[in-house]
Design an enzyme around this catalytic site. Structure first.
Site, PDB file in Angstrom:
ATOM      1  N   LYS A  33       1.985  15.153  -4.371  1.00 36.13           N
ATOM      2  CA  LYS A  33       1.827  14.244  -5.508  1.00 36.13           C
ATOM      3  C   LYS A  33       2.717  13.005  -5.383  1.00 36.13           C
ATOM      4  CE  LYS A  33       5.224  16.086  -8.779  1.00 36.13           C
ATOM      5  NZ  LYS A  33       6.058  14.894  -8.786  1.00 36.13           N
ATOM      6  N   THR A  34       3.920  13.168  -4.842  1.00 38.36           N
ATOM      7  CA  THR A  34       4.820  12.017  -4.699  1.00 38.36           C
ATOM      8  C   THR A  34       4.220  10.970  -3.773  1.00 38.36           C
ATOM      9  OG1 THR A  34       6.732  13.454  -5.055  1.00 38.36           O
ATOM     10  CG2 THR A  34       7.161  11.294  -4.101  1.00 38.36           C
ATOM     11  N   ASP A 224       4.984  10.265 -14.036  1.00 40.36           N
ATOM     12  CA  ASP A 224       5.156  11.454 -13.190  1.00 40.36           C
ATOM     13  C   ASP A 224       5.516  12.654 -14.066  1.00 40.36           C
ATOM     14  OD1 ASP A 224       5.368  13.025 -10.934  1.00 40.36           O
ATOM     15  OD2 ASP A 224       7.366  12.297 -10.375  1.00 40.36           O
ATOM     16  N   GLU A 225       5.155  13.855 -13.615  1.00 44.10           N
ATOM     17  CA  GLU A 225       5.489  15.115 -14.313  1.00 44.10           C
ATOM     18  C   GLU A 225       5.104  15.035 -15.794  1.00 44.10           C
ATOM     19  OE1 GLU A 225       6.223  17.530 -12.567  1.00 44.10           O
ATOM     20  OE2 GLU A 225       7.548  17.018 -10.887  1.00 44.10           O
ATOM     21  N   GLN A 255       3.027  24.165 -13.920  1.00 44.29           N
ATOM     22  CA  GLN A 255       4.472  24.041 -13.725  1.00 44.29           C
ATOM     23  C   GLN A 255       5.163  23.479 -14.969  1.00 44.29           C
ATOM     24  OE1 GLN A 255       5.819  22.827  -9.652  1.00 44.29           O
ATOM     25  NE2 GLN A 255       3.654  22.360  -9.313  1.00 44.29           N
ATOM     26  N   ARG A 614       8.098  27.731  -4.386  1.00 44.40           N
ATOM     27  CA  ARG A 614       9.183  27.017  -3.708  1.00 44.40           C
ATOM     28  C   ARG A 614       9.244  27.442  -2.238  1.00 44.40           C
ATOM     29  NH1 ARG A 614       8.644  23.266  -6.153  1.00 44.40           N
ATOM     30  NH2 ARG A 614       6.935  24.465  -7.049  1.00 44.40           N
TER      31      ARG A 614
END
Length: 760
Positions: A33-34, A224-225, A255, A614
């Site tokens: 996504k980044t 973002d997020e 998330q 993770r």
């Protein structure tokens, strides 16, 4: 231009190239996504959009800095002009430009949390309120929650439901504190972090011309997020996007784990309702984890109802199955994890930095830290202090140090007036002056307070004498009681335990849990006591162990080459080749406080999903059968989340060693592999005989819980639908079936968890 677009997969390219109107990018874990956000901004600039007209909001300065650097490497120095940063940094910039509208100076101060709490303490004192009832943490949390819900002090005082709740809590004066706090901040030319959101909203609402100016300025907005936004952030973004409607949000509902900070998952779930004609893009290819980890995580998160459906997949290697370990105690859990890390390092020639240990609560770090130190494995605590460096732990340890060495001046200065007993800073300063003047320790002075000219009045002198008597009474029990009995006695009789227990804020609860964890360590230390009239596991011996455990790390140790220890909340956004998720027990993970409603349980499941994703190469889950809680042994059950992972992707311990069996070595009972330890004196029996014994003993129970599944039957599964049983294998609780579910393919399922229905 085309060079960096070609680095993206097809869906990522679509998300980058779709620049007009509302866009929602649902980015699964590890889906890049980044990179998509970065390239989207670069594409806008490449199209000729003025960099000053782009607003990109993030949740961390690190994320903003990394994105800007990447964009600059593609586009050049024009990236420096972007309005890119955290919500708080961008809004502070807006407020400085519009400061006159709200009566603040341009150079207003930004109070941090401690500044804000200190101001609340002063106001509480001035109002003559009980500071034990109106604790600054609690009041601050209440005011913060109000601001994040865009409730001003005036609105707070006029809201009957809020006032009723405060009254029910026995704290009706919070409204007065909030009102004075707001006035004092303005008078001091200061804003707290929540004000940066709230005041921005106020400026936009009260001054339409200011809102219009910024709507015209920010023609393209990226967030973002987005799943982590609270009500204030959501509202301000919506106000800014209204003119051009060119808003792109990136996030993953799976998330969303910060509801305790005010984050609202509904913000992302309802995005398509808020913005008509939304274009949605699902980034479903995971570039981080192995196939096994991705499949396991998918199976777990599929249990949640409130979510967008995604089919996350990966082209990475299959990888090993997720390994589960069961230990008798939490201390043994720490040893098992540390031993496994050491073995992996040796077998695969790995670095410390390739490992992470994740836990639900900070208190769990104790047993992990101790085990790692005993094997000389360097580690670093993220998102918090080392267990023994936390304030509440150091406070209690200072009492313990005073018990056997009252001349320890650093310990004395720390706790002489904590919990509050009326020996203030002025009195302590006089004691320090007297001790220096007479070349005596502070303890020697206070032990003979009447023999010195201290300038201290009779009232404080009496309190000092009471303190001395208390410390001497603790010392008189040093060799009569074991470490736990005396340690618990001190925690209770000093008032420290009660002080922390009375603080019901999330921070207060966490501190109280940390003290309980320290007492658990004392209990385990004392449990090794040999039967004797004179205890050998005394408090001074425990403190000697602690001193060795908390000795400073080797200064030459590479700070980056350490095992990472952190809560799962702190791990979000990070990745590690090898991840250990510890404390996988009911009432710990999921938390006992989060199983009262479906929404709470679903957030706990999302938290587990975050933890599992993770991991890149391998994930390990561990749980203890017993834990010390409040000085008592409590029996634990494995977390429901373990059972939600299909058998295809997980490796369970096959046989549980008897609870009272004491002869099994650590390598047998606590290793991260499936095995069946056989206690001494037990003879091996044939598989056929074992199956008959198991079938006989479990016939009634099996009949109650599930139907008998046989080869050739047609069954129905809650998730996969109808399927045909290809084969059945295993015995008792380990019986499993291979079932063909048509388009879903063949699945190997553990029958005791499957809840299959026979339909033919």
């Amino acid at each position: 231009m085309q060079d960096f677009i070609n680095q993206l997969n097809s869906v990522q390219q679509e998300a980058v190239l779709s620049t007009e109107g509302p866009n929602m990018i649902l980015a699964g874990a590890g889906s890049g996504k980044t990179r998509v956000l970065t390239y989207r901004v670069a594409h806008l600039l490449n199209k000729g959009i003025d960099s000053f007209n782009i607003l990109a909001l993030t949740f961390t300065n690190k994320a903003a800095r990394e994105m800007r650097e990447r964009i600059e490497s593609i586009i050049g120095p024009e990236a420096k002009n972007l309005w890119m940063g955290t919500f708080h940094s961008i809004f502070a910039k807006i407020l400085r430009n519009e400061h006159e509208k709200i009566g603040y100076p341009y150079n207003f101060t930004i109070y941090d949390t401690q500044d804000a709490k200190n101001l609340i303490k002063s106001i509480t004192k001035e109002l003559g309120l009980d500071d034990k009832l109106y604790k600054s943490n609690m009041v601050y949390s209440r005011i913060s929650a109000a601001k994040n819900n865009l409730i001003s002090a005036t609105a707070y005082s006029n809201d009957a439901s809020i006032l009723s709740e405060d009254k029910r809590m026995g704290k009706p004066e919070i409204r007065r504190i909030y009102s004075i706090y707001e006035t004092r901040c303005l008078k001091a030319g200061a804003m707290d972090f929540d004000d940066l959101l709230f005041k921005t909203y106020e400026v936009f609402k009260k001054f339409p011309d200011v809102l219009l100016k910024h709507q015209q300025l920010f023609k393209y907005i990226l967030v973002d997020e987005y799943q982590d936004t609270n009500y204030a952030q959501y509202t301000i973004v919506k106000m800014l996007a209204k003119a051009h409607n060119n808003i792109c949000v990136v996030g993953d509902d799976a998330q969303s784990i910060y509801s305790f900070r005010g984050a609202n998952i509904e913000n992302i779930l309802n995005f398509q309702k808020d913005y008509s004609n939304t274009q949605s893009f699902k980034l479903e290819q995971n570039y981080r984890s192995s196939k096994n980890i991705v499949a396991a995580a998918n199976a777990v998160i599929a249990k949640n109802k409130d979510q967008f459906q995604k089919d996350v997949w990966t082209d990475n290697d299959q990888g090993s199955r997720i390994k589960v370990v069961k230990t008798k105690t939490d201390n043994e859990e720490g040893k098992a994890v540390a031993n496994k890390i050491l073995n992996l390092k040796l077998e695969k020639q790995l670095e410390n930095q390739q490992f992470a240990i994740l836990y639900r609560t900070n208190a769990q770090s104790r047993s992990m830290e101790e085990a790692l130190r005993k094997l000389n494995l360097p580690y670093k605590i993220y998102g918090g202090l080392s267990f023994y460096q936390r304030k509440e732990i150091k406070d209690l340890l200072s009492y313990y140090r005073m018990t056997f060495n009252p001349n320890d001046e650093e310990a004395l200065k720390r706790i002489i007036n904590y919990p509050t007993r009326g020996i203030g800073k002025t009195t302590l300063d006089k004691l320090i002056l007297t001790s220096n003047k007479n070349n005596k320790s502070i303890w020697e002075v206070i032990s003979n307070i009447d023999s010195y000219e201290t300038g201290i009045g009779n009232g404080p002198k009496l309190k000092i004498k009471n303190f001395v008597t208390m410390i001497l009474s603790f010392g008189s029990e040093l060799f009569r009681k074991n470490a736990f009995d005396l340690g618990q006695h001190i925690a209770s009789h000093t008032g420290l335990l009660k002080d922390l227990y009375d603080d019901k804020t999330p921070e207060g609860i966490s501190r109280y849990e940390n003290i309980q964890e320290l007492l658990n360590g004392l209990k385990q230390f004392s449990a090794q006591e040999e039967s004797s009239n004179t205890p050998s596991k005394t408090l001074d011996k425990f403190m000697e162990d602690v001193a060795l455990l908390t000795d400073a790390d080797n200064e030459n140790q590479d700070d980056y080459n350490k095992i990472s220890l952190m809560t799962i909340h702190s791990a979000k956004g990070l990745e590690f080749p090898y991840v250990f998720i510890v404390g996988m027990e009911e009432n710990l993970f999921p938390s006992q406080l989060s199983v009262n409603s479906r929404s709470e349980l679903e957030e706990e499941r999302r938290l587990f999903y975050v933890a599992l994703t993770r991991a890149e190469k391998a994930a390990y889950l561990s749980y203890a059968q017993t834990r010390f809680k409040f000085g008592n042994i409590t029996y634990a059950e494995p977390s429901r989340f373990i059972s939600e992972i299909p058998l295809d992707y997980i490796e369970m311990p096959e046989v549980n060693p008897p609870r009272n069996y004491a002869g099994t070595r650590l390598a047998e009972s606590n290793s991260f592999v499936s095995r069946s330890p056989i206690p001494p004196g037990k003879k091996l029996v044939s598989l056929e005989k074992a199956e008959k014994q198991t079938q006989t003993s479990n016939t009634t129970e099996t009949a109650k819980r599930s139907p008998v599944i046989k080869e050739g039957q047609t069954v129905e599964h809650l998730r996969f639908g109808r399927g045909k049983v290809i084969s059945v294998d295993g015995i008792g609780p380990n019986k499993k079936a291979v079932i063909s579910f048509g388009k879903h393919g063949q699945k190997q399922i553990l029958l005791k968890f499957a809840k299959l229905k026979i339909v033919g």
